[in-house]
Design a protein around this motif. Structure first.
Motif, PDB file in Angstrom:
ATOM      1  N   LEU A  74       0.900  -1.250  -0.031  1.00 63.72           N
ATOM      2  CA  LEU A  74       0.116  -0.123  -0.157  1.00 63.72           C
ATOM      3  C   LEU A  74       0.835   1.290  -0.043  1.00 63.72           C
ATOM      4  CD1 LEU A  74      -2.583   1.712   0.347  1.00 63.72           C
ATOM      5  CD2 LEU A  74      -2.298   1.381   2.763  1.00 63.72           C
ATOM      6  N   TRP A  75       1.848   1.258   0.934  1.00 64.35           N
ATOM      7  CA  TRP A  75       2.543   2.427   1.107  1.00 64.35           C
ATOM      8  C   TRP A  75       3.293   2.718  -0.207  1.00 64.35           C
ATOM      9  CZ3 TRP A  75       0.021   5.116   4.221  1.00 64.35           C
ATOM     10  CH2 TRP A  75      -0.640   4.472   5.346  1.00 64.35           C
ATOM     11  N   GLU A  76       4.221   1.691  -0.909  1.00 64.53           N
ATOM     12  CA  GLU A  76       4.872   2.219  -1.988  1.00 64.53           C
ATOM     13  C   GLU A  76       3.976   2.495  -3.113  1.00 64.53           C
ATOM     14  OE1 GLU A  76       7.670  -1.369  -2.970  1.00 64.53           O
ATOM     15  OE2 GLU A  76       6.735  -2.306  -1.225  1.00 64.53           O
ATOM     16  N   ILE A  77       2.690   2.238  -3.136  1.00 68.35           N
ATOM     17  CA  ILE A  77       1.849   2.628  -4.153  1.00 68.35           C
ATOM     18  C   ILE A  77       1.452   4.143  -3.834  1.00 68.35           C
ATOM     19  CG2 ILE A  77      -0.610   2.343  -5.389  1.00 68.35           C
ATOM     20  CD1 ILE A  77      -0.243  -0.478  -4.551  1.00 68.35           C
ATOM     21  N   VAL A  78       1.242   4.357  -2.695  1.00 61.58           N
ATOM     22  CA  VAL A  78       0.871   5.711  -2.230  1.00 61.58           C
ATOM     23  C   VAL A  78       2.144   6.601  -2.715  1.00 61.58           C
ATOM     24  CG1 VAL A  78       0.647   7.312  -0.169  1.00 61.58           C
ATOM     25  CG2 VAL A  78      -0.736   5.261  -0.464  1.00 61.58           C
ATOM     26  N   ASN A  79       3.308   6.364  -2.193  1.00 67.52           N
ATOM     27  CA  ASN A  79       4.500   6.884  -2.541  1.00 67.52           C
ATOM     28  C   ASN A  79       4.773   7.375  -3.983  1.00 67.52           C
ATOM     29  OD1 ASN A  79       5.053   6.931   0.305  1.00 67.52           O
ATOM     30  ND2 ASN A  79       6.553   5.348   0.227  1.00 67.52           N
ATOM     31  N   GLU A  80       4.366   6.267  -4.669  1.00 70.34           N
ATOM     32  CA  GLU A  80       4.568   6.538  -6.030  1.00 70.34           C
ATOM     33  C   GLU A  80       3.530   7.524  -6.795  1.00 70.34           C
ATOM     34  OE1 GLU A  80       6.595   6.292  -9.573  1.00 70.34           O
ATOM     35  OE2 GLU A  80       7.292   4.972  -7.718  1.00 70.34           O
ATOM     36  N   LEU A  81       2.395   7.497  -6.221  1.00 74.62           N
ATOM     37  CA  LEU A  81       1.430   8.488  -6.429  1.00 74.62           C
ATOM     38  C   LEU A  81       1.758   9.656  -6.126  1.00 74.62           C
ATOM     39  CD1 LEU A  81      -2.046   6.072  -6.079  1.00 74.62           C
ATOM     40  CD2 LEU A  81      -0.573   6.694  -8.210  1.00 74.62           C
ATOM     41  N   SER A  82       2.475   9.843  -5.037  1.00 73.79           N
ATOM     42  CA  SER A  82       2.679  11.197  -4.643  1.00 73.79           C
ATOM     43  C   SER A  82       3.524  12.112  -5.439  1.00 73.79           C
ATOM     44  CB  SER A  82       3.358  11.035  -3.213  1.00 73.79           C
ATOM     45  OG  SER A  82       4.648  10.834  -3.291  1.00 73.79           O
ATOM     46  N   TYR A  83       4.131  11.467  -6.334  1.00 76.61           N
ATOM     47  CA  TYR A  83       4.874  12.298  -7.365  1.00 76.61           C
ATOM     48  C   TYR A  83       3.999  12.915  -8.643  1.00 76.61           C
ATOM     49  CZ  TYR A  83       8.837  10.602  -4.990  1.00 76.61           C
ATOM     50  OH  TYR A  83       9.710  10.317  -3.908  1.00 76.61           O
ATOM     51  N   ALA A  84       2.932  12.358  -8.871  1.00 78.74           N
ATOM     52  CA  ALA A  84       1.766  12.575  -9.827  1.00 78.74           C
ATOM     53  C   ALA A  84       1.631  14.186  -9.733  1.00 78.74           C
ATOM     54  CB  ALA A  84       0.737  11.856  -9.892  1.00 78.74           C
ATOM     55  N   LYS A  85       1.299  14.711 -11.355  1.00 79.62           N
ATOM     56  CA  LYS A  85       0.826  16.034 -11.345  1.00 79.62           C
ATOM     57  C   LYS A  85      -0.311  15.927 -12.515  1.00 79.62           C
ATOM     58  CE  LYS A  85       4.466  18.765  -9.486  1.00 79.62           C
ATOM     59  NZ  LYS A  85       5.323  20.053  -9.424  1.00 79.62           N
ATOM     60  N   CYS A  86      -1.149  17.006 -12.209  1.00 78.22           N
ATOM     61  CA  CYS A  86      -1.982  17.138 -13.372  1.00 78.22           C
ATOM     62  C   CYS A  86      -2.165  18.744 -13.262  1.00 78.22           C
ATOM     63  CB  CYS A  86      -3.264  16.458 -13.178  1.00 78.22           C
ATOM     64  SG  CYS A  86      -4.584  16.630 -14.505  1.00 78.22           S
ATOM     65  N   ASP A  87      -2.129  19.359 -14.641  1.00 80.97           N
ATOM     66  CA  ASP A  87      -2.313  20.808 -14.800  1.00 80.97           C
ATOM     67  C   ASP A  87      -1.165  21.477 -13.659  1.00 80.97           C
ATOM     68  OD1 ASP A  87      -4.343  20.219 -16.560  1.00 80.97           O
ATOM     69  OD2 ASP A  87      -5.825  20.561 -14.968  1.00 80.97           O
ATOM     70  N   ASN A  88      -0.114  20.818 -13.602  1.00 79.16           N
ATOM     71  CA  ASN A  88       1.015  21.332 -13.066  1.00 79.16           C
ATOM     72  C   ASN A  88       0.696  21.429 -11.467  1.00 79.16           C
ATOM     73  OD1 ASN A  88       3.901  22.093 -13.138  1.00 79.16           O
ATOM     74  ND2 ASN A  88       3.301  24.199 -12.768  1.00 79.16           N
ATOM     75  N   GLU A  89      -0.144  20.586 -10.845  1.00 83.17           N
ATOM     76  CA  GLU A  89      -0.574  20.609  -9.415  1.00 83.17           C
ATOM     77  C   GLU A  89      -0.797  19.146  -9.001  1.00 83.17           C
ATOM     78  OE1 GLU A  89      -4.090  22.733  -8.569  1.00 83.17           O
ATOM     79  OE2 GLU A  89      -3.130  24.879  -9.056  1.00 83.17           O
ATOM     80  N   LYS A  90      -0.577  18.968  -7.873  1.00 88.04           N
ATOM     81  CA  LYS A  90      -0.616  17.510  -7.342  1.00 88.04           C
ATOM     82  C   LYS A  90      -2.082  17.202  -7.169  1.00 88.04           C
ATOM     83  CE  LYS A  90       3.914  17.580  -4.864  1.00 88.04           C
ATOM     84  NZ  LYS A  90       4.525  16.184  -5.446  1.00 88.04           N
TER      85      LYS A  90
END
Length: 391
Positions: A74-90
């Motif tokens: 779970l936490w590895e998945i969350v950590n990877e998703l924490s780097y995502a951006k859309c329209d230059n925002e998290k």
């Protein structure tokens, strides 16, 4: 000049009201009254984009390995998703959880249970995952997909990334609800359906798991759900965990949820370390990210995100250490805790960057990994690109 114009307009209106309007009167009025452009300001409410992930997990007898991987990764998945951006925002992250195929569940409901509706509370998500147990049963894939469509609030924001992951090891065709109909309903809500078969690739194809993914515009994946997950210990782990202990001390529980959720936070630290020390490290890293938000019970997050005003809190809502403090003293205390938290989170992120570099050097080729985390992250990144999300 404005007063004169208003006087002339009033006189003309009075005259016209006595003798009726003529085209000439109207023209005179239009000339006399100054043309004022009234501008209306439309306040736009900014919508934060959200990654919505529904996990539908088979909890029948043979799925202990799958549930273990979900808890562990779970936490590895969350950590990877924490780097995502859309329209230059998290974006925000919300996760929903269903279990199906377990004899402990109601047969009238299709052996299906909503464990958790969409939630951004990462501690709650962890708690619910660790509550899952397995027992033999009937696995109805179409039924659980349709149930998640009926029960969950998927929203109507076109930029939200709406993903469903269903994992299991029995034929996809079982149950009275046709999986094709359920997936068609999912597509109408802009939900992408991904299938994860716990077993051999060809076996999953014959069981129609790939067909479900094709119809659902998602990915078909297979995982070795019984395999042991290998974690790499690094020289930075112990220091990250020391910072995690300090991080917990910056939380200030308030209101009805304060005490309960402070205990829950610590309990999920224990749950993580019960699986593996490296999982506890991954969780600590997650707690340093923007996705770990606790405004509903932590006064620091609540003030930071304008969810509460200190002056509006009653004495009963305050934690013991703040009950007899003035507004100014409480404000100063919360500010101090906020500053300490940001510093600690920054230190954890710095150490995690070194940790990741160390792991990359120690690990061999990861391209053939066949675990739950790899399957989910790969699918999310592929499908996120369609909506302009970047890493």
């Amino acid at each position: 000049m404005k007063k004169l114009n208003l006087f002339l307009a009033s006189a003309l209106l009075l005259t016209m009201s006595c003798k009726g309007n003529s085209k000439n009167d109207t023209a005179l009025l239009e000339d006399a009254v100054p043309k004022t452009v009234i501008e209306t300001t439309v306040l736009e409410t900014k919508t934060t984009n959200t990654i919505k992930v529904a996990l539908l997990l088979d909890t029948s007898n043979s799925m202990d390995g799958l549930i273990h991987q979900a808890k562990a990764q779970l936490w590895e998945i969350v950590n990877e998703l924490s780097y995502a951006k859309c329209d230059n925002e998290k974006p925000n992250l919300e996760i929903a959880l269903y279990e199906y195929g377990n004899d402990n569940l109601s047969s009238e409901e299709g052996f299906i249970r909503q464990v958790l509706a969409f939630s951004s509370d990462l501690d709650e998500i962890s708690e619910k995952l660790f509550s899952l147990t397995t027992r033999g049963g009937s696995e109805f894939c179409g039924h659980v997909i349709q149930t998640s469509m009926d029960q969950l609030n998927w929203g109507d924001n076109d930029k939200d990334l709406k993903l469903l992951f269903i994992a299991g090891n029995e034929p996809f065709t079982q149950g009275r609800i046709n999986y094709k109909d359920a997936i068609t309903n999912a597509l109408e809500k802009d939900v992408v359906v991904n299938t994860i078969f716990c077993g051999g690739y060809e076996q999953g194809i014959s069981g129609m798991w790939k067909d479900g993914a094709v119809i659902g515009k998602g990915d078909y994946m297979t995982i070795a759900h019984t395999q042991n997950i290998v974690h790499v210990k690094t020289p930075y782990d112990q220091q990250i965990m020391q910072y995690n202990t300090k991080l917990n001390k910056t939380y200030v529980g308030y209101g009805n949820l304060g005490t309960v959720n402070t205990i829950r936070q610590s309990a999920q630290d224990v749950n993580a370390i019960s699986v593996d020390e490296e999982i506890a490290v991954e969780r600590a890293v997650s707690k340093s990210s923007s996705l770990y938000q606790n405004s509903s019970w932590d006064l620091v997050d609540a003030v930071e995100n304008d969810k509460v005003k200190i002056e509006e809190l009653s004495k009963a809502e305050l934690p013991k250490e703040l009950k007899n403090k003035s507004k100014e003293e409480i404000t100063a205390y919360v500010k101090k805790q906020s500053e300490a938290r940001k510093e600690i989170q920054g230190k954890i992120r710095e150490l995690d960057a070194k940790r990741k570099s160390y792991i990359k050097l120690q690990k061999k080729d990861d391209s053939k990994k066949s675990d739950l985390e790899s399957a989910i992250i790969k699918a999310i990144k592929t499908q996120a690109a369609r909506k302009g999300y970047v890493w």
